[in-house]
Structure formats: C-alpha cells, structure tokens
Design an enzyme around this catalytic site. Structure first.
Site, PDB file in Angstrom:
ATOM      1  CD  GLU A  58     -13.905 -45.700 -21.164  1.00  0.00           C
ATOM      2  OE1 GLU A  58     -14.373 -46.416 -22.060  1.00  0.00           O
ATOM      3  OE2 GLU A  58     -13.678 -44.485 -21.326  1.00  0.00           O
ATOM      4  CB  THR A  95     -10.227 -38.547 -34.604  1.00  0.00           C
ATOM      5  OG1 THR A  95      -9.933 -39.430 -33.520  1.00  0.00           O
ATOM      6  CG2 THR A  95     -11.180 -37.454 -34.133  1.00  0.00           C
TER       7      THR A  95
END
Ligand code: NAG
Ligand code: NAG
Ligand code: NAG
Ligand code: NAG
Ligand code: NAG
Ligand code: NAG
Length: 523
Positions: free
Chosen positions: A375, A511
């Site tokens: 992440e 997106t």
C-alpha cells in the site's frame, strides 16, 4: 481509481535524472499484437464469476461481500455498490446473465434515501460512473447484451435522479462542492474545505450526464468547481507549474497548502486533466494544457531514483519545493496517465517516462514474497542528507530488503487495488509488448493464489509475509470494477472500448475503470 475507503493524508519530497525504461522499445517497433489470449482471458473471467456468485449469494444487493464470514456490509449507502461497479465489467466480459441481473436491479435502487453520510466523490465515480458506462456500452458496441431496453433507459433515469439528488453539494459561495453530504434534509457535514482529488474527479461523470440527458447544469456545476483547480490561488500553492496543493477552502476558493503529488487525495485530479481532453478535445483543451504543465514539472522535479536501485524511477511527493520520497499503490496509475498523455499528444517523451514509472511499480510487485505490491513505500536518494527528517532511511529490519528492492515498506496491506495492473494495461496497449501482458498475468495469478478465500477475494495484511500475512474480511467494489476489468482487457482482443495505441480513442475510462463514450472530435 484512486481513492478509497481512506483517502490517505500522508505528508509527502528530490532531484532526478531520467532512467531509460526497460520496456521502452516502442519507438522502434510497435507490434500492435492485440490478439485474444483466450486461456488467460477465461481465467480472469472465472475469477470474476466466482466473486460475483459469492457476492450474489451472500451479499447482493448490499454494498460489499465479506468473503470469509459470508456476510456483507453497506459502506456506500446501501445502494448495491458492488453490483453497480461490476456492471461495466460484466458487459465487457460479455456475461449475459450477470449483465441481466444488474441491468434489472439498477432501476429498483432508491437513490432518494440513505441514512448514512454520502461521499460526493465516491458516489460519483462508482455509482454515476457505473451507470453511465453501462448505458454507453449497452447503447453502443455491446447493444446485443441489452436484453431489456426499458430497464436500460431506466439506468440513465437513475443516473439523472442521483445527479439531481447530489446537485445541492455545489451550492456553496464559490461553487466548489462539499464532499460529505446527507439527504433528508439535504445538508453537509459542515466542512469548510474539500480536497484536490475529491473536487477534481467529478467533471467526467457530470459532463457525461449532461451530454446524455441534454441538461447542461451537471456539466456546468462540475466545471465551475474545477475552475478553481485549473487557476490555483494563491501562487504559493503551485510550487511548480501545474503541481498544486491539496486542500481548498470552499468559501474563498483558496488553496490551504502546497502539499501534494500523484498520490491518494490528489491523484485523479491529474488523471482527469488529460482524460477530459480525450473525452472532448474542443471543450477541454485548457485541461490538457494543465496536464502538460503538471507532467513536465513532474519529470523535472518529482522523478527520483532510489539510492540502492538507480535503475528505478518513482515520483516523490512534495511540500512546497521540498520532496518526500514516499509513494503508494494508488500512485501507480501515474505510468498509465503518462502513457495515455503521450499517445494522445503524440509525444514520445511522455510514453517513455510512463514506461519507466510502470517499470518501477512492477518492481514493487515482483520484489515481495507474495508477488503483490504494498500500500505505501519509501526510499532515499543519493542526495538525501542523513539528518533529513522527511526522508528517514529504512529501519534495520528492512535494510536488506531495501538494498535489493530499492524501496522499503511502510504499509504492507493489499486491499484489492488496481493501479499497477491498470498501468500494465496502458503499457501493453501502447507498445504491444507481451512482457506487459506477462506482468499483468503474474500479478493476477499472485492475487488469485493469495487473496482468494471463502466466497470471494479478501484484503491482505502484509504482502511481504507468507500467505499475505492474513486477511481482512472485505471485498471492495473496485475489485469488480477495476482489477478484474484491466486484468481481463489486457488479454482481450481489440475492441472500440479498448485504449488505442494510435491515440485516437472512442472510449475513455473514468477513475473507477468505467469506460465512457468520447464525444470527440477524434484528434
Ligand atoms: C502475439 O500474441 C500471441 C498471444 O499472446 C503470442 O503468442 C505471440 O507471440 C505474439 N506475437 C508477437 C509478434 O508479439
Ligand atoms: C424490464 O425492465 C423494466 C424496468 O426496470 C421492468 O419493469 C421489467 O420487469 C423488465 N422486464 C423483464 C422481462 O425483466
Ligand atoms: C437540470 O438539472 C438540475 C440539477 O439537478 C435541476 O435542478 C434542473 O431541474 C434540471 N433541469 C431539467 C429541465 O430537468
Ligand atoms: C522483477 O522484474 C524485473 C523486470 O522484468 C527484473 O529485472 C527483476 O530481476 C525482477 N526482480 C525479481 C526480484 O524477480
Ligand atoms: C543537516 O546537516 C547539515 C550539514 O551536514 C546542516 O547544514 C543542516 O543545518 C542540518 N539540518 C538539520 C535540520 O539539522
Ligand atoms: C485461481 O484459483 C482457483 C482456486 O484455487 C484455481 O482453481 C484457478 O485455477 C486459479 N487460476 C489461475 C489462473 O491460477
């Protein structure tokens, strides 16, 4: 793509020299070999069908499946986020019964009611985006899958209804919307600021809604809000041309900081600058000019190379003109954005730079035990001072990993995000180079073998631990919309909704990976 249950408010900082991308032979040969790889495409479809069946059995029409406990949650206002987000993926994969289920479900959603806070941004990219894209695909190239034309028109009516219900968000002194909303009565959480990505990632969906319905108001509202981002004030909030701060005062229109980058909280603002130009070259030429400024400034000022792996290129984040060498999975859409910009503008330097970024993000995957990237990660450069508190080196237990990999992990979660595979997709579509298909396949196989559990796919706690370090029992809706779509399309044959290597596109992806029909004119 980029955002999430948590928008990361991470602080963010270099100096750089462009590395030669490993895959960058595109200028010399472009095989344009976009033939079907049936075995791989079918394997991704199998994962989609498996996830859908688990969701349908245990969670539908709630927002998300909890695949381990076979339960569900409603983090997106209980309107069926996973179903709406899966819609355009089921369509491009051409799975008629799943398309039918979702097509007949959407008209039944009650967008007038929710007890929970509504995110204007998340609701726009997932729900509005999913419905408008499904409508575009089923009215257009995949009309053969539109089994119920009454329901299909109802999908557009639902998008309009949702837009009408959300439109009060723009009713502020400047027209910059509030993000955190409530219905019944329409109100906000009282925030006086909004963020760069949350304001700057509405314009495609709201403009498409206007273009499909003929009501210009949606486009005007979103473009008014965006206008403050395109002409940022004060000047100190734009440390380099095109690169801007993060928080904007919705009462004055003034940026509150000069902190930013291509990371969560800012990311899809930059993404949409070039995508709006792809959508309509006539109306959005000024957006393209801002993307060029941001892209050139990023190449000149944000591109850095880890001290232990000078062959890798990452984009640092910034606080004013100070760099913080931190990046994240979310930011790995950046390679795809540079590639799309380069193809669209016929500027090879952006394609080459994008391929260098794709290469760096690939290494965040193939350097870990699971083959999946973390992440959040950091690095230092040769010019990082030992006393630079913004840029600490790796801790002792990460030193060996940093020596080899060129980054060290500060958050090892993998929450089923798409951005790395998304950028492999752009790299493959641009170059035709099979290496990028192999990278996407390796990533998919790694995710399938590590995150697949119970009735679906679960988040991983540590991509650099055996078996991913354990699970979080949650399957976010973007798993359906994005990861599975890009993993599939890279192995699927040419089609009008695929990204074109010649820069002339008939569709552009929002997106959340929902393809919208472009207005043109073709460039
Ligand atoms: C074209 O794609 C097929 C299937 O992926 C592959 O087997 C073949 O080697 C590719 N040809 C070229 C010239 O890249
Ligand atoms: C078609 O969609 C309409 C509107 O959602 C719905 O009322 C009708 O039952 C659907 N027809 C079929 C055959 O599913
Ligand atoms: C157009 O949309 C706006 C915003 O939701 C709404 O207030 C207005 O009534 C709509 N106009 C028409 C003609 O539907
Ligand atoms: C990761 O992939 C790159 C590019 O293919 C390769 O050069 C590198 O050796 C790989 N790293 C590992 C640890 O496998
Ligand atoms: C860091 O060290 C340099 C000299 O090596 C010094 O000039 C600078 O003031 C130091 N910065 C901080 C924040 O201590
Ligand atoms: C994905 O995982 C399932 C279940 O373990 C397996 O049956 C399937 O073959 C896997 N797909 C690939 C491509 O490895």
């Amino acid at each position: 793509m980029f955002f999430s249950r948590m928008i990361l408010a991470v602080p963010m900082f270099s100096v750089s020299v462009l590395a030669v991308p490993r895959g960058g032979n595109f200028a010399r040969s472009r095989p344009d070999n976009h033939t079907l790889n049936r075995q791989r495409a079918d394997a991704v479809k199998e994962a989609f069908t498996f996830s859908w069946n688990g969701y349908h059995k245990y969670a539908f029409p709630h927002d998300e499946l909890h695949p381990i406990s076979n339960s569900f949650s409603d983090s997106r206002n209980a309107w069926g986020a996973s179903a709406v987000d899966a819609f355009s993926t089921a369509i491009v994969m051409q799975i008629p019964d799943i398309v039918d289920t979702i097509l007949n479900y959407i008209p039944t959603i009650n967008f007038d009611e929710t007890a929970d806070q509504i995110s204007l941004f998340e609701t726009t990219i997932r729900y509005l985006g999913g419905m408008l894209s499904g409508y575009d695909l089923l009215k257009g190239p995949l009309a053969n899958l539109a089994s119920n034309t009454t329901a299909l028109e109802a999908v557009l009516a639902q998008a309009k209804c949702l837009g009408d219900n959300l439109a009060f968000a723009f009713d502020t002194p400047t027209g910059i919307p509030s993000n955190n909303l409530y219905f019944n009565p329409p109100s906000t959480d009282g925030s006086t600021t909004n963020g760069l990505a949350t304001v700057g990632t509405l314009v495609m969906e709201w403009t498409r809604l206007s273009d499909l319905t003929g009501n210009k108001t949606y486009a005007e509202l979103s473009q008014k809000g965006e206008s403050y981002l395109l002409a940022p004030k004060p000047a100190t909030s734009e440390p380099w041309p095109g690169l801007v701060g993060t928080n904007i005062d919705i009462n004055t229109g003034l940026f509150q900081d000069a902190f930013g980058g291509w990371v969560g909280g800012d990311d899809s603002f930059y993404e949409y600058l070039i995508k709006m130009y792809v959508y309509d070259t006539t109306r959005f030429s000024s957006y393209k000019d801002r993307w060029i400024l941001a892209a050139d400034s990023s190449i000149a000022h944000l591109a850095t190379h880890p001290s232990t792996r000078p062959d890798l290129t990452f984009l640092s984040i910034f606080d004013g003109q100070e760099l913080i060498h931190e990046s994240e999975h979310l930011a790995c859409f950046d390679g795809g954005s540079f590639i799309l910009g380069g193809l669209t503008l016929k500027e090879q330097k952006y394609v080459d730079f994008g391929l260098a970024l794709v290469n760096g993000c690939h290494d965040t995957y193939n350097s870990t035990l699971t083959g999946i990237g973390p992440e959040i990660f950091r690095w230092v450069t040769d010019s990082t001072a030992a006393n630079d508190t913004n840029n600490p080196g790796p801790s002792a237990d990460q030193q060996a990993f940093y020596e080899k990999a060129g980054f060290y992990i500060t958050n090892g979660n993998y929450i089923l995000r798409p951005e790395v595979i998304e950028s492999f997709y752009y790299a493959y579509r641009a170059t035709g180079d099979q290496m990028y298909r192999d990278w996407a396949w390796d990533a998919f196989v790694a995710i399938n073998s590590t995150a697949r559990v119970g009735s679906g796919f679960a988040e991983l706690q540590d991509v650099n631990a055996p078996a991913g370090g354990g699970f979080n029992d949650f399957q976010d809706s973007f798993w359906f919309a994005e990861v599975l779509k890009y993993s599939y399309l890279i192995h699927a044959p040419d089609n009008v909704f695929q990204v074109e290597h010649n820069g002339v596109n008939q569709f552009v992806f929002n997106t959340e990976a929902h393809p919208f029909k472009v207005v043109g004119p073709a460039i």
